[in-house]
Design a protein around this motif. Structure first.
Motif, PDB file in Angstrom:
ATOM      1  N   LYS A   1      13.539  85.380  84.119  1.00 38.88           N
ATOM      2  CA  LYS A   1      12.167  85.861  83.895  1.00 38.88           C
ATOM      3  C   LYS A   1      11.903  87.145  84.710  1.00 38.88           C
ATOM      4  CE  LYS A   1       8.450  85.063  81.751  1.00 38.88           C
ATOM      5  NZ  LYS A   1       8.657  85.243  80.336  1.00 38.88           N
ATOM      6  N   PHE A   2      12.344  87.092  85.971  1.00 39.40           N
ATOM      7  CA  PHE A   2      12.178  88.247  86.868  1.00 39.40           C
ATOM      8  C   PHE A   2      12.787  89.500  86.217  1.00 39.40           C
ATOM      9  CE2 PHE A   2      14.215  90.866  90.194  1.00 39.40           C
ATOM     10  CZ  PHE A   2      13.137  91.158  91.028  1.00 39.40           C
ATOM     11  N   ALA A   3      13.993  89.322  85.663  1.00 42.52           N
ATOM     12  CA  ALA A   3      14.715  90.450  85.059  1.00 42.52           C
ATOM     13  C   ALA A   3      13.986  90.979  83.828  1.00 42.52           C
ATOM     14  CB  ALA A   3      16.135  90.013  84.684  1.00 42.52           C
ATOM     15  N   GLU A   4      13.524  90.060  82.986  1.00 37.45           N
ATOM     16  CA  GLU A   4      12.860  90.497  81.746  1.00 37.45           C
ATOM     17  C   GLU A   4      11.600  91.308  82.062  1.00 37.45           C
ATOM     18  OE1 GLU A   4      12.014  87.371  78.850  1.00 37.45           O
ATOM     19  OE2 GLU A   4      10.325  88.585  78.121  1.00 37.45           O
ATOM     20  N   ILE A   5      10.805  90.793  82.989  1.00 33.80           N
ATOM     21  CA  ILE A   5       9.543  91.492  83.313  1.00 33.80           C
ATOM     22  C   ILE A   5       9.845  92.839  83.971  1.00 33.80           C
ATOM     23  CG2 ILE A   5       7.362  91.369  84.594  1.00 33.80           C
ATOM     24  CD1 ILE A   5       7.576  88.295  84.413  1.00 33.80           C
ATOM     25  N   THR A   6      10.829  92.852  84.876  1.00 38.19           N
ATOM     26  CA  THR A   6      11.191  94.096  85.578  1.00 38.19           C
ATOM     27  C   THR A   6      11.586  95.182  84.571  1.00 38.19           C
ATOM     28  OG1 THR A   6      11.888  92.889  87.544  1.00 38.19           O
ATOM     29  CG2 THR A   6      12.821  95.086  87.253  1.00 38.19           C
ATOM     30  N   MET A   7      12.451  94.814  83.623  1.00 38.95           N
ATOM     31  CA  MET A   7      12.933  95.825  82.658  1.00 38.95           C
ATOM     32  C   MET A   7      11.814  96.278  81.727  1.00 38.95           C
ATOM     33  SD  MET A   7      16.856  94.671  81.902  1.00 38.95           S
ATOM     34  CE  MET A   7      16.644  92.923  81.625  1.00 38.95           C
ATOM     35  N   LYS A   8      10.987  95.321  81.287  1.00 37.82           N
ATOM     36  CA  LYS A   8       9.887  95.697  80.384  1.00 37.82           C
ATOM     37  C   LYS A   8       8.916  96.642  81.090  1.00 37.82           C
ATOM     38  CE  LYS A   8       9.717  91.904  77.093  1.00 37.82           C
ATOM     39  NZ  LYS A   8       9.050  90.643  76.726  1.00 37.82           N
ATOM     40  N   ASP A   9       8.662  96.376  82.375  1.00 37.67           N
ATOM     41  CA  ASP A   9       7.701  97.225  83.078  1.00 37.67           C
ATOM     42  C   ASP A   9       8.258  98.635  83.306  1.00 37.67           C
ATOM     43  OD1 ASP A   9       4.923  96.970  84.235  1.00 37.67           O
ATOM     44  OD2 ASP A   9       6.012  98.041  85.814  1.00 37.67           O
ATOM     45  N   SER A  10       9.547  98.708  83.631  1.00 36.71           N
ATOM     46  CA  SER A  10      10.167 100.024  83.790  1.00 36.71           C
ATOM     47  C   SER A  10      10.124 100.785  82.460  1.00 36.71           C
ATOM     48  CB  SER A  10      11.620  99.849  84.273  1.00 36.71           C
ATOM     49  OG  SER A  10      12.298 101.067  84.257  1.00 36.71           O
ATOM     50  N   ASN A  11      10.464 100.085  81.378  1.00 37.03           N
ATOM     51  CA  ASN A  11      10.451 100.742  80.058  1.00 37.03           C
ATOM     52  C   ASN A  11       9.049 101.233  79.709  1.00 37.03           C
ATOM     53  OD1 ASN A  11      13.134 100.170  79.861  1.00 37.03           O
ATOM     54  ND2 ASN A  11      12.862  98.355  78.579  1.00 37.03           N
ATOM     55  N   GLN A  12       8.046 100.434  80.072  1.00 38.13           N
ATOM     56  CA  GLN A  12       6.678 100.854  79.740  1.00 38.13           C
ATOM     57  C   GLN A  12       6.250 102.075  80.562  1.00 38.13           C
ATOM     58  OE1 GLN A  12       3.110  98.423  80.628  1.00 38.13           O
ATOM     59  NE2 GLN A  12       3.047  98.127  78.424  1.00 38.13           N
ATOM     60  N   LEU A  13       6.668 102.089  81.839  1.00 35.90           N
ATOM     61  CA  LEU A  13       6.345 103.260  82.662  1.00 35.90           C
ATOM     62  C   LEU A  13       6.908 104.530  82.000  1.00 35.90           C
ATOM     63  CD1 LEU A  13       5.608 104.810  85.352  1.00 35.90           C
ATOM     64  CD2 LEU A  13       7.902 104.239  86.111  1.00 35.90           C
ATOM     65  N   HIS A  14       8.172 104.451  81.559  1.00 37.37           N
ATOM     66  CA  HIS A  14       8.782 105.664  80.995  1.00 37.37           C
ATOM     67  C   HIS A  14       8.254 105.965  79.589  1.00 37.37           C
ATOM     68  CE1 HIS A  14      11.095 106.507  84.511  1.00 37.37           C
ATOM     69  NE2 HIS A  14      11.189 105.202  84.655  1.00 37.37           N
ATOM     70  N   ALA A  15       7.737 104.934  78.925  1.00 44.27           N
ATOM     71  CA  ALA A  15       7.086 105.170  77.623  1.00 44.27           C
ATOM     72  C   ALA A  15       5.772 105.930  77.831  1.00 44.27           C
ATOM     73  CB  ALA A  15       6.839 103.848  76.913  1.00 44.27           C
TER      74      ALA A  15
ATOM     75  N   THR B   1      21.660 100.559  78.281  1.00 40.05           N
ATOM     76  CA  THR B   1      22.424  99.929  77.197  1.00 40.05           C
ATOM     77  C   THR B   1      23.461  98.961  77.760  1.00 40.05           C
ATOM     78  OG1 THR B   1      22.141 101.932  75.904  1.00 40.05           O
ATOM     79  CG2 THR B   1      23.881 100.443  75.168  1.00 40.05           C
ATOM     80  N   LEU B   2      24.174  99.396  78.787  1.00 45.66           N
ATOM     81  CA  LEU B   2      25.203  98.539  79.396  1.00 45.66           C
ATOM     82  C   LEU B   2      24.599  97.241  79.917  1.00 45.66           C
ATOM     83  CD1 LEU B   2      27.566 100.851  81.495  1.00 45.66           C
ATOM     84  CD2 LEU B   2      28.162  99.422  79.541  1.00 45.66           C
ATOM     85  N   VAL B   3      23.445  97.350  80.571  1.00 47.49           N
ATOM     86  CA  VAL B   3      22.793  96.157  81.133  1.00 47.49           C
ATOM     87  C   VAL B   3      22.423  95.184  80.009  1.00 47.49           C
ATOM     88  CG1 VAL B   3      20.691  95.332  82.304  1.00 47.49           C
ATOM     89  CG2 VAL B   3      21.989  97.244  83.263  1.00 47.49           C
TER      90      VAL B   3
ATOM     91  N   LYS C   1      21.533  88.604  83.498  1.00 47.76           N
ATOM     92  CA  LYS C   1      22.295  88.572  84.750  1.00 47.76           C
ATOM     93  C   LYS C   1      21.945  89.774  85.619  1.00 47.76           C
ATOM     94  CE  LYS C   1      25.205  85.073  84.505  1.00 47.76           C
ATOM     95  NZ  LYS C   1      25.249  84.084  85.588  1.00 47.76           N
ATOM     96  N   VAL C   2      21.462  90.827  84.979  1.00 48.04           N
ATOM     97  CA  VAL C   2      21.154  92.084  85.669  1.00 48.04           C
ATOM     98  C   VAL C   2      19.833  92.631  85.133  1.00 48.04           C
ATOM     99  CG1 VAL C   2      22.085  94.331  86.369  1.00 48.04           C
ATOM    100  CG2 VAL C   2      23.617  92.628  85.405  1.00 48.04           C
ATOM    101  N   ALA C   3      19.056  93.261  86.019  1.00 47.79           N
ATOM    102  CA  ALA C   3      17.837  93.954  85.585  1.00 47.79           C
ATOM    103  C   ALA C   3      17.888  95.378  86.097  1.00 47.79           C
ATOM    104  CB  ALA C   3      16.610  93.263  86.155  1.00 47.79           C
ATOM    105  N   TYR C   4      17.485  96.331  85.270  1.00 45.40           N
ATOM    106  CA  TYR C   4      17.376  97.718  85.736  1.00 45.40           C
ATOM    107  C   TYR C   4      15.913  98.068  85.939  1.00 45.40           C
ATOM    108  CZ  TYR C   4      16.255  98.333  80.818  1.00 45.40           C
ATOM    109  OH  TYR C   4      15.664  98.194  79.589  1.00 45.40           O
ATOM    110  N   THR C   5      15.680  99.012  86.828  1.00 39.19           N
ATOM    111  CA  THR C   5      14.349  99.619  86.919  1.00 39.19           C
ATOM    112  C   THR C   5      14.524 101.062  87.373  1.00 39.19           C
ATOM    113  OG1 THR C   5      12.096  99.433  87.797  1.00 39.19           O
ATOM    114  CG2 THR C   5      13.861  98.752  89.276  1.00 39.19           C
ATOM    115  N   PHE C   6      13.685 101.959  86.838  1.00 37.35           N
ATOM    116  CA  PHE C   6      13.773 103.393  87.154  1.00 37.35           C
ATOM    117  C   PHE C   6      12.427 103.875  87.662  1.00 37.35           C
ATOM    118  CE2 PHE C   6      16.941 102.538  83.950  1.00 37.35           C
ATOM    119  CZ  PHE C   6      18.025 103.353  84.259  1.00 37.35           C
ATOM    120  N   ASP C   7      12.423 104.585  88.784  1.00 34.37           N
ATOM    121  CA  ASP C   7      11.193 105.225  89.263  1.00 34.37           C
ATOM    122  C   ASP C   7      11.065 106.606  88.617  1.00 34.37           C
ATOM    123  OD1 ASP C   7      10.272 103.100  90.716  1.00 34.37           O
ATOM    124  OD2 ASP C   7      10.992 103.810  92.648  1.00 34.37           O
ATOM    125  N   ALA C   8      10.422 107.525  89.303  1.00 35.50           N
ATOM    126  CA  ALA C   8      10.204 108.848  88.706  1.00 35.50           C
ATOM    127  C   ALA C   8      11.454 109.720  88.844  1.00 35.50           C
ATOM    128  CB  ALA C   8       9.006 109.502  89.374  1.00 35.50           C
ATOM    129  N   GLY C   9      12.543 109.255  88.271  1.00 31.71           N
ATOM    130  CA  GLY C   9      13.799 109.990  88.335  1.00 31.71           C
ATOM    131  C   GLY C   9      14.845 109.253  87.537  1.00 31.71           C
TER     132      GLY C   9
END
Ligand SMILES: Nc1ncnc2c1ncn2[C@@H]1O[C@H](COP(=O)(O)OP(=O)(O)OP(=O)(O)O)[C@@H](O)[C@H]1O
Ligand SMILES: C[C@@](O)(CCOP(=O)(O)OP(=O)(O)O)CC(=O)O
Length: 402
Positions: A244-258, A279-281, A292-300
């Protein structure tokens, strides 16, 4: 130099948000449009270190950042200093009048790239607020003081898992950070920072988020859905529910960049390499039939991957396969040691992204960590006359991760 000198040295950690702060409702007070949640990273790998000295004989306030003198007129520093001095007067009455009237010298160093989207401002301003609070004997929560320097800095005054409540009050008194749980709660949660670029970013966070609030239609939607996400991720952290932690983390990062892309003119922080990492994740999570893995991206473009310790060797084998370091990349993996493992062959056959030699500059392996620390006088970055210790001597004291 004659006259007594008071000085103190502290370190503070980086934090990486899993629910992002993006957009202010008050620029001067640094009040956010939404609450945010972050994980504090270990200071054994990434930290800001600050020494502050106060002395009657200093003629000017001065600041050195990473060995270079910078302007003390920086409004963020002024704002933060004003706030901490007000708090000191309220808490200590006239006891500190003399100390508060003296000029100060500040010397600060990050042991990782500054202004490259690796949250240097968060660690730096948290360290500044915490060190000033030590100097002026301010007690209690200092997250609102750190917030005056940089919003995300308020979360770096605590270790472990942290929420910054947006607050409702116009004067910002309830816009403070608090620890959800300490780092020991989920100590096998590890972090891999994939450094795609350590160059200064093209659009600063403050400017970027201001433009988003002014121009993005999509942003209005984001602000509506963040409260539920915030509650859900706090539950996931409490239950150590990685999926759950991973899903929310990735969705929030994607929304920030959207919303960044929906800003007009658009802001684009991600690069092709960032998107290949995403894509790899997703392919890896599908291959393993769970997150198994979550990504998140800040302003970079740099990726921050969250994963359980047991999955680090497998994920690193993939990173090294698709982004092979060349002979020049001497210290490709820094930070905590990793037991390497052969890549799973069945995984590669499913992935079509190209192999990119030198696609990554380096990787930092770290874990969840504690909050700011007070150091001994031996760690001081200023000498006994209040001048920076020469860069060569300082370097010996810096356990740089690079
Ligand atoms: N140790 C420090 N002490 C005081 N100020 C610092 C320190 N480190 C960074 N800063 C301030 O923060 C600025 C960098 O902030 P900026 O938001 O551009 O980058 P970042 O924090 O690395 O990236 P991001 O916030 O997107 O993760 C520096 O130019 C400096 O003014
Ligand atoms: C994408 C982010 O990292 C944005 C951080 O913004 P800053 O805290 O750097 O912004 P200012 O308050 O204007 O200094 C998301 C986050 O850390 O929550």
């Amino acid at each position: 130099m004659s006259g007594k000198m008071e000085y103190v040295t502290c370190t503070a950690p980086v934090n990486i948000a899993v629910i992002k702060y993006w957009g202010k409702r008050d620029e001067k007070l640094v009040l956010p449009m939404n609450s945010s949640v972050s994980v504090t990273l270990s200071q054994d790998q990434l930290r800001a270190k600050t020494t502050i000295a106060a002395c009657k004989t200093f003629s000017n306030d001065k600041i050195w950042l990473n060995g270079r003198e910078e302007s003390f007129d920086n409004p963020r520093i002024q704002n933060l200093l004003h706030e901490v001095k007000c708090r000191a007067r309220i808490q200590n009455g006239s006891d500190l009048d003399q100390l508060l009237s003296w000029k100060i010298h500040i010397c600060s160093e990050n042991n990782f790239p500054t202004a490259a989207g690796l949250a240097s401002s968060a660690a730096g301003y948290a360290c500044l607020a915490f060190t000033l609070a030590q100097l002026y004997k301010v007690t209690g929560d200092v997250s609102d003081i750190a917030r005056r320097g940089s919003g995300s800095a308020c979360r770096s005054v605590y270790g472990g898992f942290v929420v910054w409540n947006k607050g409702e009050n116009i004067d910002g008194t309830d816009s403070i950070a608090r620890q959800i749980l300490p780092h020991t709660h989920w100590s096998d949660l590890h972090i891999l920072i994939l450094v795609v670029s350590d160059q200064k970013k093209h659009t600063g966070s403050s400017e970027g988020m201001q433009k988003t609030v002014q121009t993005s239609e999509l942003y209005k939607q984001r602000v509506k859905c963040v409260p539920e996400r915030t509650d859900d991720i706090i539950d996931a952290i409490k239950n150590k529910d990685f999926d759950k932690f991973a899903e929310i983390t990735m969705k929030d990062s994607n929304q920030l960049h959207a919303v960044c892309l929906d800003t007009y003119p658009p802001i684009s922080y991600l690069t092709d390499t960032s998107r290949d990492i995403m894509t790899l994740v997703h392919r890896y999570n599908t291959f393993k039939a769970q997150n198994k893995v979550a990504y998140t991206f800040d302003a970079g473009p740099n990726a921050c991957l969250y994963l359980n310790e047991a999955d680090v060797p497998g994920v690193i084998s993939i990173i090294e396969y698709f982004f092979p370091p060349t002979s020049q990349s001497q210290h490709f993996i820094t930070g905590l040691p990793i037991n390497t493992r052969a890549i799973e062959k069945e995984f590669i056959s499913n992935v079509t992204i190209p192999i990119q030699p030198d696609g990554l500059k380096y990787v930092i392996h770290t874990t969840v960590g504690d909050g700011p620390r007070v150091c001994t006088n031996e760690d001081s970055l200023l000498d006994r006359s209040g001048e920076p210790i020469s860069p060569i001597a300082e370097k010996r004291n810096i356990d740089s991760v690079l």
